[in-house]
Design a protein around this motif. Structure first.
Motif, mmCIF file in Angstrom:
data_model
loop_
_atom_site.group_PDB
_atom_site.id
_atom_site.type_symbol
_atom_site.label_atom_id
_atom_site.label_comp_id
_atom_site.label_asym_id
_atom_site.label_seq_id
_atom_site.Cartn_x
_atom_site.Cartn_y
_atom_site.Cartn_z
ATOM 1 N N GLY A 87 51.157 1.179 63.386
ATOM 2 C CA GLY A 87 50.783 1.165 61.976
ATOM 3 C C GLY A 87 51.483 0.065 61.205
ATOM 4 N N LEU A 88 52.783 -0.118 61.462
ATOM 5 C CA LEU A 88 53.528 -1.174 60.783
ATOM 6 C C LEU A 88 53.134 -2.555 61.293
ATOM 7 N N GLN A 89 52.857 -2.661 62.592
ATOM 8 C CA GLN A 89 52.419 -3.945 63.136
ATOM 9 C C GLN A 89 51.087 -4.355 62.528
ATOM 10 N N ILE A 90 50.239 -3.396 62.217
ATOM 11 C CA ILE A 90 48.942 -3.706 61.609
ATOM 12 C C ILE A 90 49.140 -4.271 60.208
ATOM 13 N N VAL A 91 50.106 -3.716 59.440
ATOM 14 C CA VAL A 91 50.379 -4.242 58.093
ATOM 15 C C VAL A 91 50.901 -5.673 58.174
ATOM 16 N N PHE A 92 51.838 -5.928 59.086
ATOM 17 C CA PHE A 92 52.341 -7.286 59.254
ATOM 18 C C PHE A 92 51.250 -8.205 59.807
ATOM 19 N N GLY A 93 50.364 -7.654 60.643
ATOM 20 C CA GLY A 93 49.238 -8.445 61.134
ATOM 21 C C GLY A 93 48.274 -8.814 60.020
ATOM 22 N N ALA A 94 48.108 -7.911 59.037
ATOM 23 C CA ALA A 94 47.209 -8.193 57.912
ATOM 24 C C ALA A 94 47.723 -9.364 57.086
ATOM 25 N N ILE A 95 49.021 -9.389 56.813
ATOM 26 C CA ILE A 95 49.546 -10.494 56.001
ATOM 27 C C ILE A 95 49.589 -11.784 56.813
ATOM 28 N N PHE A 180 41.829 -6.351 58.712
ATOM 29 C CA PHE A 180 41.151 -7.576 58.293
ATOM 30 C C PHE A 180 40.715 -7.488 56.829
ATOM 31 N N LEU A 181 40.339 -6.284 56.400
ATOM 32 C CA LEU A 181 39.947 -6.109 54.995
ATOM 33 C C LEU A 181 41.133 -6.329 54.069
ATOM 34 N N ILE A 182 42.300 -5.783 54.430
ATOM 35 C CA ILE A 182 43.499 -5.957 53.614
ATOM 36 C C ILE A 182 43.935 -7.424 53.613
ATOM 37 N N GLY A 183 43.907 -8.060 54.782
ATOM 38 C CA GLY A 183 44.273 -9.463 54.862
ATOM 39 C C GLY A 183 43.347 -10.338 54.041
ATOM 40 N N PHE A 184 42.050 -10.057 54.095
ATOM 41 C CA PHE A 184 41.094 -10.842 53.306
ATOM 42 C C PHE A 184 41.313 -10.611 51.815
ATOM 43 N N ALA A 185 41.622 -9.364 51.415
ATOM 44 C CA ALA A 185 41.864 -9.078 50.006
ATOM 45 C C ALA A 185 43.095 -9.820 49.504
ATOM 46 N N MET A 186 44.133 -9.935 50.353
ATOM 47 C CA MET A 186 45.329 -10.682 49.950
ATOM 48 C C MET A 186 45.028 -12.162 49.750
ATOM 49 N N ALA A 187 44.209 -12.713 50.625
ATOM 50 C CA ALA A 187 43.932 -14.155 50.580
ATOM 51 C C ALA A 187 42.752 -14.505 49.692
ATOM 52 N N PHE A 188 42.032 -13.516 49.148
ATOM 53 C CA PHE A 188 40.779 -13.784 48.444
ATOM 54 C C PHE A 188 40.929 -14.728 47.249
ATOM 55 N N PRO A 189 41.942 -14.581 46.372
ATOM 56 C CA PRO A 189 42.015 -15.511 45.226
ATOM 57 C C PRO A 189 42.108 -16.972 45.654
ATOM 58 N N ILE A 190 42.912 -17.249 46.666
ATOM 59 C CA ILE A 190 43.032 -18.637 47.139
ATOM 60 C C ILE A 190 41.741 -19.091 47.798
ATOM 61 N N LEU A 191 41.163 -18.226 48.637
ATOM 62 C CA LEU A 191 39.918 -18.597 49.323
ATOM 63 C C LEU A 191 38.797 -18.851 48.321
ATOM 64 N N ALA A 192 38.720 -18.032 47.275
ATOM 65 C CA ALA A 192 37.648 -18.185 46.293
ATOM 66 C C ALA A 192 37.780 -19.499 45.532
ATOM 67 N N LEU A 193 38.997 -19.842 45.102
ATOM 68 C CA LEU A 193 39.173 -21.080 44.344
ATOM 69 C C LEU A 193 39.005 -22.317 45.218
ATOM 70 N N VAL A 194 39.428 -22.232 46.464
ATOM 71 C CA VAL A 194 39.214 -23.360 47.381
ATOM 72 C C VAL A 194 37.719 -23.555 47.626
ATOM 73 N N LEU A 195 36.979 -22.442 47.800
ATOM 74 C CA LEU A 195 35.529 -22.540 47.970
ATOM 75 C C LEU A 195 34.876 -23.124 46.721
ATOM 76 N N LEU A 196 35.347 -22.694 45.541
ATOM 77 C CA LEU A 196 34.797 -23.239 44.294
ATOM 78 C C LEU A 196 35.070 -24.739 44.182
ATOM 79 N N SER A 197 36.275 -25.155 44.575
ATOM 80 C CA SER A 197 36.588 -26.592 44.526
ATOM 81 C C SER A 197 35.723 -27.371 45.505
ATOM 82 N N ASP A 198 35.431 -26.788 46.677
ATOM 83 C CA ASP A 198 34.533 -27.458 47.629
ATOM 84 C C ASP A 198 33.135 -27.637 47.047
ATOM 85 N N ILE A 199 32.659 -26.610 46.340
ATOM 86 C CA ILE A 199 31.333 -26.700 45.725
ATOM 87 C C ILE A 199 31.317 -27.791 44.644
ATOM 88 N N ILE A 200 32.389 -27.821 43.845
ATOM 89 C CA ILE A 200 32.460 -28.834 42.782
ATOM 90 C C ILE A 200 32.521 -30.236 43.379
#
Length: 255
Positions: A87-95, A180-200
């Motif tokens: 369980g703890l390895q999964i949390v560290f794996g998510a980050i 993977f859902l938790i990891g994606f939620a942690m990284a989502f703000p950066i991923l979203a802005l990087v994707l927006l910058s790519d579109i621009i």
């Protein structure tokens, strides 16, 4: 001396080795303690010391194991540490997944260095986030919670009596799916802005073909991502802390 020799009965020695295996499973598989930075000799000495320290607190029962049952009980003590650590390895794996995703979106996947914690090459951004997570875990007394969990198992699971049940399997399967859902939620703000910058940048290149994406676009994208990381890293660490507390609460219920 005679009192020490008189205490070395089959039951006391047998339960001592079972407790040694329980701590051995904990320190062999739990995050931070399984790091290659900690020598095996140090982990072994710490395991032996904690066994001596906790042995007077365990409930002593009649030692009625046969040889086959005792070997199975020892294997299940190691299994307890392995299952509890998942369980703890999964949390560290998510980050870690979040850090690798951020590095990939920034185009810094090749900017990797040797990670002494895992013993492999990892992106620098992911390493920084992983080290911050470990520092945060230690700052909230992660190591104390671990010892409290071991003490809790003495009353709920007698030495040699661990059995992997369906509730534990269901929790681990769900936790692995949420990693993977938790990891994606942690990284989502950066991923979203990087994707927006790519579109621009793509729109700018479409309207101004002379725009040099390699010379201007990539450095700007990296700067944007670094600024966003600085802004959202407290939220990422808070989410990591909450998930860590949730795992410890689940361990206290399951074990």
């Amino acid at each position: 001396m005679m009192e020490l020799l008189s205490s070395l009965t089959d039951g006391n020695v047998g339960f001592f080795f079972l407790l040694l295996l329980r701590f051995g499973g904990i320190f062999a598989f739990f995050p931070f303690f399984d790091s290659t930075l900690i020598p095996v000799s140090v982990r072994g000495a710490f395991t032996f010391f904690m066994t001596i320290l906790f042995y007077p607190t365990i409930p002593h029962a009649t030692f009625n194991f046969t040889l086959e049952e005792y070997l199975l009980a020892g294997a299940m003590e190691l299994m307890l540490g392995f299952v509890a650590s998942l369980g703890l390895q999964i949390v560290f794996g998510a980050i870690a997944f979040a850090g690798d995703s951020i590095s990939f979106s920034m185009g810094l996947t090749m900017a990797s260095a040797y990670d002494p914690i895992s013993g492999s090459q990892k992106p620098i951004v992911g390493q920084v986030i992983a080290i911050l997570a470990i520092v945060l875990a230690l700052s909230v007394n992660f190591h104390h919670f671990l010892l409290m969990f071991v003490s809790h198992t003495f009353s709920s699971i007698p030495l040699g009596g661990f059995v992997l049940n369906q509730d534990m399997m269901n929790y681990l399967i769900k936790a692995f799916g949420d990693m993977f859902l938790i990891g994606f939620a942690m990284a989502f703000p950066i991923l979203a802005l990087v994707l927006l910058s790519d579109i621009i940048f793509g729109m700018i290149m479409k309207t101004h073909p002379q725009f040099n994406l390699l010379a201007i676009g990539f450095p700007v994208k990296i700067v944007i991502a670094l600024v966003v990381i600085i802004l959202v890293i407290p939220a990422i660490m808070m989410r990591f802390k909450n998930e860590l507390n949730a795992v410890f609460l689940a361990l206290n219920k399951l074990f």
